[in-house]
Design a protein around this motif. Structure first.
Motif: not given
Length: 126
Positions: A8-20, A105-106
């Protein structure tokens, strides 16, 4: 014929800066995602970039999970490759999406190792 693995290739958007942008948080979430999917974790390594971003891989008995983050964009590129039937790569992707506080998530799944019949027959005769 059954594939050897699922990727699975996942594009995860709108994540929290402080976590990433936090290597320890990304590391823990990735390891926990592997466990959540039913995988057996073998090793993992992560690297923090300057000024921001994290890359890492979790090696599992069933293959691997890998990530690269762009915290400034709220984006994570993830791939989850699992072999066998015990581990569901979608469980890991859904877990990551939740824990990164993502908005979207895409993802797409590719079957890996679908061998033509001739190769499987020849392997048996070796």
């Amino acid at each position: 014929m059954k594939p050897l693995g699922r990727h699975v290739l996942a594009e995860i958007y709108g994540c929290k800066f402080d976590i990433l942008n936090d290597i320890k948080k990304v590391e823990k979430i990735m390891v926990d995602a592997a466990l959540e999917a039913g995988a057996e974790v073998r090793e993992y390594v992560f690297h923090k970039f300057s000024p921001q971003g994290v890359s890492g891989v979790v090696v599992i008995s069933e293959s691997h999970l890998a990530i690269h983050t762009w915290p400034e964009l709220g984006y994570a590129a993830v791939d989850v490759f699992t072999c066998g039937e015990k581990v569901n790569p979608w469980d890991a992707c859904n877990y990551l999406t939740e824990k990164f506080g993502a908005e979207h998530l895409t993802a797409k799944e590719t079957k890996r190792g679908i061998l033509p019949e001739i190769f499987t027959r020849e392997a048996v005769n070796l």
